[in-house]
Write an enzyme that holds these catalytic residues in place. Structure first.
Site, PDB file in Angstrom:
ATOM      1  N   CYS A 233     -18.024   2.955 -19.340  1.00  8.58           N
ATOM      2  CA  CYS A 233     -19.336   2.885 -18.645  1.00  8.58           C
ATOM      3  C   CYS A 233     -20.133   1.643 -19.047  1.00  8.58           C
ATOM      4  O   CYS A 233     -20.869   1.089 -18.223  1.00  8.58           O
ATOM      5  CB  CYS A 233     -20.161   4.141 -18.927  1.00  8.58           C
ATOM      6  SG  CYS A 233     -19.372   5.621 -18.290  1.00  8.58           S
TER       7      CYS A 233
ATOM      8  N   CYS B 240     -13.915   3.055 -14.223  1.00  8.18           N
ATOM      9  CA  CYS B 240     -14.344   4.441 -14.005  1.00  8.18           C
ATOM     10  C   CYS B 240     -13.100   5.337 -14.025  1.00  8.18           C
ATOM     11  O   CYS B 240     -12.803   6.037 -13.066  1.00  8.18           O
ATOM     12  CB  CYS B 240     -15.099   4.543 -12.687  1.00  8.18           C
ATOM     13  SG  CYS B 240     -15.996   6.085 -12.478  1.00  8.18           S
TER      14      CYS B 240
ATOM     15  N   CYS C 107     -25.965   4.982 -11.962  1.00 11.23           N
ATOM     16  CA  CYS C 107     -24.961   6.053 -11.930  1.00 11.23           C
ATOM     17  C   CYS C 107     -25.599   7.394 -12.315  1.00 11.23           C
ATOM     18  O   CYS C 107     -26.120   7.552 -13.418  1.00 11.23           O
ATOM     19  CB  CYS C 107     -23.813   5.720 -12.884  1.00 11.23           C
ATOM     20  SG  CYS C 107     -22.552   7.004 -12.935  1.00 11.23           S
TER      21      CYS C 107
ATOM     22  N   CYS D 283     -19.501  -1.144 -16.743  1.00 15.10           N
ATOM     23  CA  CYS D 283     -19.540  -0.852 -15.306  1.00 15.10           C
ATOM     24  C   CYS D 283     -20.700  -1.574 -14.629  1.00 15.10           C
ATOM     25  O   CYS D 283     -21.842  -1.479 -15.079  1.00 15.10           O
ATOM     26  CB  CYS D 283     -19.669   0.655 -15.087  1.00 15.10           C
ATOM     27  SG  CYS D 283     -19.728   1.070 -13.336  1.00 15.10           S
TER      28      CYS D 283
ATOM     29  N   GLU E 291       0.828  -1.210   0.000  1.00 17.06           N
ATOM     30  CA  GLU E 291       0.000   0.000   0.000  1.00 17.06           C
ATOM     31  C   GLU E 291       0.866   1.266   0.000  1.00 17.06           C
ATOM     32  O   GLU E 291       0.517   2.253  -0.626  1.00 17.06           O
ATOM     33  CB  GLU E 291      -0.976   0.008   1.185  1.00 17.06           C
ATOM     34  CG  GLU E 291      -2.078  -1.043   1.077  1.00 17.06           C
ATOM     35  CD  GLU E 291      -2.877  -0.965  -0.225  1.00 17.06           C
ATOM     36  OE1 GLU E 291      -3.133   0.143  -0.730  1.00 17.06           O
ATOM     37  OE2 GLU E 291      -3.229  -2.031  -0.753  1.00 17.06           O
TER      38      GLU E 291
HETATM   39  N1  ADE Z   1      -3.694   1.000  -5.319  1.00 17.10           N
HETATM   40  C1  ADE Z   1      -3.586   1.169  -4.010  1.00 17.10           C
HETATM   41  N2  ADE Z   1      -3.728   0.002  -3.360  1.00 17.10           N
HETATM   42  C2  ADE Z   1      -3.910  -0.937  -4.305  1.00 17.10           C
HETATM   43  C3  ADE Z   1      -4.113  -2.323  -4.280  1.00 17.10           C
HETATM   44  N3  ADE Z   1      -4.144  -2.978  -3.134  1.00 17.10           N
HETATM   45  N4  ADE Z   1      -4.273  -2.963  -5.449  1.00 17.10           N
HETATM   46  C4  ADE Z   1      -4.243  -2.301  -6.597  1.00 17.10           C
HETATM   47  N5  ADE Z   1      -4.064  -0.992  -6.682  1.00 17.10           N
HETATM   48  C5  ADE Z   1      -3.897  -0.314  -5.551  1.00 17.10           C
END
Ligand code: ADE
Length: 356
Positions: A204, A197, A213, A207, A42
């Site tokens: 779209c 999106c 939406c 989606c 992350e």
């Molecule tokens: N961007 C931020 N966290 C992510 C994740 N876990 N998977 C894919 N893209 C991300």
């Protein structure tokens, strides 16, 4: 779709068939989840695309397989593995964070999302993502992609970076959370924002939320989310001299670089305490007989707005005249044909009307 669980249920079902399911940091089995790996991913994924992150993530884990290994390493070794990924404060914070977890939490990654959010380099959205993926915690994420999805789906107007819109989006994001499958739901929101999106030309038709939406229904997909409001252009003010002798006006060729490079323009007066008549005598070799301020004129350049404050000065040139080549005395009706910037031409036309 008014019913929050329905929003989440549609996304959860969609993620399992259409979302990203085999990224190296994903672990769908609860038992094998490692918050260290999820946290690392992350942090790397903040401001960086998935495809760029993958090789860095794998090299990093090979060298630092767990939090204890990272905390024990010198920060320079961490920086070497981060080099090329950018935003290096992330790497320093990651290392600092690993040491804090060892010192303050006995080396175990904290379970509470509010405690995670207090760690260096982890904001509320990243903390929620880590907690959702690692522990299934029911907490909302709100990164740029998610803001776009919510603004479009619920027709939220206003710039999402502004405080009131952001506050509304956080409340909305919390109201939509499912009571189970938080990992799949969180990944679904990320995947929808990153693959369907998207900002330009969203898909779209593919989606899962297209029927409810608001942006799609009202044909506002390209208007939402609203862009950052444009800052008003900075304003500069200058006093310009209309030195008039009979029907002749003194123009000055501008230096080649800068605004109006090489064109004939009006002399500008310095904002000094020296009296106007003394400046005109000194710089333009003229005696001032009368001074009359004219209406200011605004002109927009790409990076600023110029307000010209014209001072009409009827003058008598001293016998020697201005010597430098860059100065020209032109008849008002001839000046209109000279190489003038539009704003100066406009002022001279105004002047011709005043003086005839
Ligand atoms: N961007 C931020 N966290 C992510 C994740 N876990 N998977 C894919 N893209 C991300």
């Amino acid at each position: 779709m008014e019913n929050p669980p329905a929003f989440a249920q549609v996304l959860i079902a969609w993620q399992q068939n259409h979302g990203r399911r085999d990224l190296p940091w994903q672990e769908w089995s609860q038992q094998r989840r490692d918050p260290y790996r999820i946290w690392l991913a992350e942090i790397m994924l903040q401001q960086t695309r998935v495809a760029t992150v993958i090789p860095y993530y794998e090299r990093f884990l090979a060298r630092f397989p767990d939090l204890a290994a990272l905390a024990a390493a010198p920060v320079d070794d961490v920086m070497v593995l981060w080099s090329g990924l950018g935003y290096y404060a992330r790497a320093r914070n990651l290392h600092h964070c690993a040491r804090r977890i060892v010192e303050e939490h006995g080396g175990a990654f904290p379970l509470d999302v509010d405690v995670i959010a207090q760690l260096p380099g982890i904001g509320p959205s990243t903390a929620a993502a880590i907690a959702a993926f690692a522990f299934g915690t029911r907490s909302a994420i709100l990164d740029g992609n998610v803001k776009r999805v919510l603004c479009r789906h619920f027709g939220v107007a206003g710039f999402p970076g502004s405080h009131p819109v952001e506050k509304r989006l956080w409340a909305l994001a919390r109201s939509l959370l499912p009571h189970q499958d938080m990992d799949i739901y969180t990944q679904a929101l990320m995947d929808l924002g990153a693959t369907v999106c998207v900002r330009k030309r969203p898909a779209c038709d593919c989606c899962p939320l297209r029927r409810e939406c608001v942006a799609r229904r009202e044909e506002r997909v390209h208007e939402l989310p609203a862009p950052r409001p444009k800052q008003p252009l900075p304003r500069r003010t200058t006093s310009v001299l209309l030195l008039l002798h009979g029907d002749r006006i003194l123009l000055e060729q501008r230096p080649p670089a800068g605004i109006w490079g090489g064109l004939l323009a009006l002399p500008e007066i310095e904002a000094t305490t020296a009296p106007l008549a003394a400046q005109v005598a000194e710089n333009y070799d003229c005696t001032v007989e009368s001074v009359e301020p004219l209406a200011p004129l605004r002109h927009a350049f790409t990076h600023f707005q110029l307000e010209m404050r014209p001072l009409l000065c009827r003058v008598v040139p001293a016998g020697s005249q201005v010597r430098e080549d860059r100065f020209r005395w032109l008849r008002l009706h001839e000046a209109d044909k000279a190489a003038l910037p539009a704003a100066v031409r406009k002022l001279l036309r105004q002047l011709a009307r005043v003086t005839v």
